[in-house]
Design an enzyme around this catalytic site. Sequence first.
Site, short mmCIF file in Angstrom:
data_model
loop_
_atom_site.label_atom_id
_atom_site.label_comp_id
_atom_site.label_asym_id
_atom_site.label_seq_id
_atom_site.Cartn_x
_atom_site.Cartn_y
_atom_site.Cartn_z
N THR A 146 22.57 45.36 18.13
CA THR A 146 24.14 45.11 17.93
C THR A 146 25.14 45.81 18.97
O THR A 146 24.71 46.63 19.59
CB THR A 146 24.27 46.22 16.51
N SER A 147 26.06 45.04 19.26
CA SER A 147 26.97 45.51 20.27
C SER A 147 26.58 45.39 21.79
O SER A 147 25.92 44.68 22.19
CB SER A 147 27.73 46.88 20.05
N SER A 148 26.29 46.47 22.16
CA SER A 148 25.62 46.78 23.58
C SER A 148 24.14 46.23 23.42
O SER A 148 23.43 45.66 24.40
CB SER A 148 25.79 47.98 24.16
N HIS A 284 34.23 44.67 14.51
CA HIS A 284 32.89 44.71 15.41
C HIS A 284 31.60 45.59 14.63
O HIS A 284 30.51 45.69 15.05
CB HIS A 284 33.24 45.62 16.63
#
Length: 311
Positions: A146-148, A284
């Site tokens: 997730t995300s990075s 996000h």
Amino acid sequence: MSQFQVVLRCFFISLSLLSWFPVALGAANSLIQIKDFGLNPTNVTFYLYVPSKLQAKPPILVNPHWCHGDASDCFKGTQLATLADTYGYLMIFPDSPNTADKCWDVSSNATLTHNGGGDSLGIVSMVKYTLAKYNADPTRVFSMGTSSGAMMTNVLLGSYPDIFAAGSAWAGVAFGCFAGNGYDVWSNACATGTINRTGSEWKAIVEAADPGYSGFRPKMQVFHGTADTTLNPQNLQEEIKEWTAVLELPSTPVKTLVDYYEKGWTTYIYGDSFQATSAAGVTHNIQTNETVVLDWFDLTCSGSKCYSRPS
């Protein structure tokens, strides 16, 4: 954007993610730190989760963390480790060496190049160590983040298509979108959704990571919330253009599923090897659906008829 703004932004991303993810209850064992595992030019730290009962030839699931998180946070952040106890797969939890913000290197030429170095090479060395140590299945290696961690999943599949069978990226960006010939470069243009390329242009970027490679390409699923103000939802469209081109799939979906996988989510199917999900109203802090991840990777399966890359 200044370095201070980048760090501050990642800090708040981290806080919101940590407040959203459930705690991984019931994992039978603790993480094991492996210190000597092969080429690791950026000193990525390696934590491994080994369930008490492994499949005879276990699959491997790599789960890179988000900015300002770490391997322990990621271990606790979903039920994937607990489910490993049920289904007998191994889990690798890499830990970023970047002390400034704990984001992954998804921008350097090294990490975006096959065997070029960077964080991605360190993670691949973890996979190779685990394959050898536990007689794991080299045709069933997966990455989810997730995300990075989603950005790193894109990087791993783009730079090392010879290693991975599939990926699942939640609120990330396309391979090469953050490219900046530097370690942990923040691309405001990518984050705000102003980097728009054609499928052919994205495909050329992925293929340049390993120019001599012509083999199997891992399948991919991507997710993005429509209310994401950290990584603009346009990044989902760029991932779609990139992976449909790389996987030689239609540029428009062959099937559209409304309220799937969750109510308010719309999933676009482009073929057996790629799908994209737009989550209406989701920020996000998109929550991982472990069942979806396990189904995509076929991790509830054991034996010779499970999803895998060609031998």
